[in-house]
Write a protein that holds these residues in place. Structure first.
Motif, PDB file in Angstrom:
ATOM      1  N   TRP A  24      20.644 105.750  46.248  1.00 21.39           N
ATOM      2  CA  TRP A  24      21.085 106.608  45.144  1.00 21.39           C
ATOM      3  C   TRP A  24      21.675 107.923  45.660  1.00 21.39           C
ATOM      4  O   TRP A  24      22.712 108.384  45.191  1.00 21.39           O
ATOM      5  N   GLU A  59      30.378 108.628  40.091  1.00 18.56           N
ATOM      6  CA  GLU A  59      30.768 107.484  39.263  1.00 18.56           C
ATOM      7  C   GLU A  59      29.935 106.246  39.597  1.00 18.56           C
ATOM      8  O   GLU A  59      29.649 105.416  38.723  1.00 18.56           O
ATOM      9  N   GLY A  60      29.517 106.115  40.854  1.00 14.31           N
ATOM     10  CA  GLY A  60      28.659 104.997  41.233  1.00 14.31           C
ATOM     11  C   GLY A  60      27.274 105.117  40.619  1.00 14.31           C
ATOM     12  O   GLY A  60      26.682 104.132  40.170  1.00 14.31           O
ATOM     13  N   LYS A  61      26.754 106.348  40.609  1.00 14.16           N
ATOM     14  CA  LYS A  61      25.453 106.584  39.985  1.00 14.16           C
ATOM     15  C   LYS A  61      25.499 106.265  38.488  1.00 14.16           C
ATOM     16  O   LYS A  61      24.603 105.626  37.946  1.00 14.16           O
ATOM     17  N   GLN A  62      26.567 106.716  37.837  1.00 16.19           N
ATOM     18  CA  GLN A  62      26.674 106.483  36.395  1.00 16.19           C
ATOM     19  C   GLN A  62      26.768 104.996  36.085  1.00 16.19           C
ATOM     20  O   GLN A  62      26.198 104.512  35.104  1.00 16.19           O
ATOM     21  N   SER A  63      27.477 104.253  36.932  1.00 16.44           N
ATOM     22  CA  SER A  63      27.607 102.817  36.723  1.00 16.44           C
ATOM     23  C   SER A  63      26.249 102.123  36.840  1.00 16.44           C
ATOM     24  O   SER A  63      25.888 101.289  35.997  1.00 16.44           O
ATOM     25  N   LEU A  64      25.475 102.467  37.877  1.00 17.26           N
ATOM     26  CA  LEU A  64      24.157 101.868  38.039  1.00 17.26           C
ATOM     27  C   LEU A  64      23.210 102.295  36.917  1.00 17.26           C
ATOM     28  O   LEU A  64      22.366 101.511  36.459  1.00 17.26           O
ATOM     29  N   GLN A  98      24.022 102.953  33.816  1.00 13.24           N
ATOM     30  CA  GLN A  98      24.348 102.166  32.629  1.00 13.24           C
ATOM     31  C   GLN A  98      23.896 100.718  32.798  1.00 13.24           C
ATOM     32  O   GLN A  98      23.404 100.097  31.848  1.00 13.24           O
ATOM     33  N   GLN A  99      24.028 100.170  33.998  1.00 21.44           N
ATOM     34  CA  GLN A  99      23.589  98.800  34.245  1.00 21.44           C
ATOM     35  C   GLN A  99      22.078  98.659  34.025  1.00 21.44           C
ATOM     36  O   GLN A  99      21.613  97.651  33.483  1.00 21.44           O
ATOM     37  N   GLN A 127      21.385  98.624  30.307  1.00 21.26           N
ATOM     38  CA  GLN A 127      21.777  97.340  29.733  1.00 21.26           C
ATOM     39  C   GLN A 127      20.774  96.246  30.102  1.00 21.26           C
ATOM     40  O   GLN A 127      20.468  95.368  29.284  1.00 21.26           O
TER      41      GLN A 127
END
Length: 580
Positions: free
Chosen positions: A306, A312-317, A319-320, A323
């Motif tokens: 982390w 942007e990578g942190k935000q993607s993970l 959100q994943q 979900q």
């Protein structure tokens, strides 16, 4: 920190300052408060404000009817709904929130999911006309007269300005059995009839000091009754409406898809449509928290990975992970929870905090020892020198803290501010000191226990929808085989080592077919767990702690608590001042 509007107040208290080491023995434990009824009953006011409309209503004139009360309850974005009463032409005013829910100003603690739900319990009212609350406030804040009339016309409210509203009929019921009604006010009046709890009486007047009410019995007889012996009739309980439509619960064709189109779809596509719809319903109850690039990693992401990710990578993970939590909850609701419950692999709390992630972060830094139950925290490490090191009974403060979005250190600091003696003695925690944590922040609390006061699952769901925090006293099993930890909720009789334990009830949700799931935050292992209603209720119904026997030295016996213990905390209004 995570905030779920469905389960938490919009207010999150500031981080408290560290406390100094205790000077001596703290306050002694107080007994739990006497049980209080769920919901609330409005304090009875025998005076009836006159009917008014947009032309005549005067705010703050000391005679507030439903219109003035509605304006006082309204928030930005709300509407004031003016209803018509076909029987006498004098209607009623309601508050409708942006989500469509309705509040009756005469019973502001009762929330109706829709206007139709309110009308189902008040069939005499119809023809609703909504007026934006800000426009209503603007009109009624202008003194009656030419200026107000011009404003009514300017705002396009001329068509509704004549609609008169008032509080409607007032009904009372005795607070105990065998109360006397009399032909005139006062105990010297001739006896007329005896009334019991549950009997209804319509208020039609009062004496000069309002100590006696002139009431009409349901058979039409007019009598007098002492005001202190009656209370306002409780509002009708709105029927529960499942957020899950039948087609979604059964996994059949959605109504917006034509039959021939549905039949032409392959089974895989049908399943995907149903799954997507179900996940959407779950996601509405568990909105994704705001992303904080400087926040902790989600529960499934290694902290070293982390720390080296771009924003942007942190935000993607992030959100994943949310979900994944939605998909997991959807599966548990609609496919069923395993017998005995399940541990959440993707805790909602763990999306952006250490809550629900086991012995990590502060839970590991302040642990009694690595590998011990997560709630076994060394207070000297967490709060500083002078505090007790070994404490096994921290479930209550940690459960309350989780409901407020607090880390363990924040939760223990907040609890120590009002109940330092309990922390330094190692004692168990009753509902009273837990309630003080909420009350110090402007919340109101009530504690109930016993099967007679047990709310149904739909009642608990309503409480959570209204932003209340629920802390339940359940039974957990802390020894499975040779293992000294597990801490899952279990029936007392099936437990190897039964322990009374506080958990934070996070969600009570139905699947549209009569099945209910209960999601709790369990501080024993710092995790979220999901149970069927039946398994949750079994652990909630009977619980006991091991205490030394007074009869045989060295022996241990079970001391049973009253089952179904539930601390209900109601947050302050959004505009209320908060402390500390």
């Amino acid at each position: 920190m995570i905030q779920f509007p469905r389960f938490m107040s919009a207010f999150v208290p500031p981080r408290p300052e560290p406390l100094p080491a205790p000077a001596g023995k703290g306050p002694t434990l107080q007994p739990a408060p006497r049980p209080q009824p769920f919901g609330s009953v409005s304090a009875f006011d025998s005076t009836t404000a006159p009917a008014s409309n947009l032309h005549t209503e005067r705010l703050g004139d000391g005679s507030a009817n439903c219109l003035e009360k509605a304006v006082g309850l309204a928030r930005p974005g709300d509407s004031i709904v003016l209803m018509r009463d076909a029987s006498d032409g004098v209607g009623h005013a309601l508050v409708r929130r942006p989500d469509g829910s309705v509040v009756d100003p005469n019973h502001p603690t009762v929330r109706y999911e829709t206007l139709g739900q309110w009308q189902a319990t008040h069939p005499r009212y119809s023809q609703p006309v909504p007026v934006p609350a800000d426009r209503m406030q603007q009109v009624l804040s202008t003194p009656p007269g030419p200026q107000r009339e011009a404003l009514i016309q300017k705002l396009g409210l001329s068509g509704v300005a004549d609609r008169r509203v008032a509080d409607g009929e007032q009904w009372v019921t005795p607070i105990k059995d065998d109360i006397n009604t009399r032909a005139s006010p006062g105990t010297q009046g001739a006896w007329v009839a005896t009334m019991n709890m549950g009997d209804r009486m319509k208020v039609i007047g009062q004496n000069d000091d309002a100590s006696w009410l002139n009431v009409e019995l349901e058979n039409g007889t007019q009598v007098w009754v002492k005001a202190s012996l009656v209370e306002e009739e409780k509002p009708p309980v709105p029927p529960y409406e499942s957020p899950v439509p039948r087609w979604m619960a059964d996994g059949t064709r959605p109504p917006d898809i034509e039959m021939h189109v549905w039949n032409a779809l392959p089974q895989e596509s049908r399943d995907q449509i149903i799954q997507t719809a179900r996940e959407k319903v779950v996601a509405e109850n568990w909105p994704m928290p705001e992303f904080d690039v400087n926040g902790p990693p989600p529960s499934t992401v290694d902290s070293l990975v982390w720390d080296h990710l771009p924003p942007e990578g942190k935000q993607s993970l992030f959100q994943q992970e949310w979900q994944a939590a939605v998909r997991e909850q959807t599966s548990l609701i609609f496919d069923g929870v395993p017998e005995g419950g399940a541990v959440a692999e993707h805790p909602f709390l763990g999306v952006d905090s250490s809550l629900g992630n086991g012995q990590v972060g502060e839970w590991l830094d302040n642990a009694l020892q690595e590998g011990s139950a997560a709630q076994y925290i060394n207070l000297e490490k967490a709060l500083g020198p002078g505090w007790r090191q070994v404490h096994y009974n921290l479930c209550g403060p940690l459960a309350v803290g989780a409901s407020l979005g607090m880390s363990p250190k924040e939760a223990l600091t907040a609890f120590a501010a009002t109940s330092a003696g309990i922390l330094n003695s190692g004692d168990t925690t009753t509902a009273t000191p837990l309630a003080k944590v909420y009350e110090a922040r402007g919340w109101t609390t009530g504690y109930t226990s016993g099967s007679a006061s047990m709310p149904a699952p739909e009642d608990m769901a309503r409480m959570l929808d209204d932003g209340k925090a629920l802390i339940a006293l359940v039974n957990i099993d802390t020894k499975i085989g040779d293992e000294d930890k597990d801490g899952m909720l279990r029936l007392h009789g099936d437990s190897t080592k039964a322990v009374s334990h506080w958990v934070n009830v996070r969600a009570v949700e139905d699947n549209g077919n009569g099945g209910w799931t209960v999601r709790v935050y369990n501080p024993f292992e710092n995790r979220e767990e999901i149970y069927s209603w039946e398994d949750f209720e079994a652990s909630w119904g009977t619980n006991g702690g091991m205490v030394p026997s007074t009869e045989v030295e060295g022996e241990f016996v079970f001391r049973f608590n009253a089952g179904h213990g539930l601390l209900v905390a109601t947050p302050p209004p959004p505009d209320a001042a908060t402390s500390p």
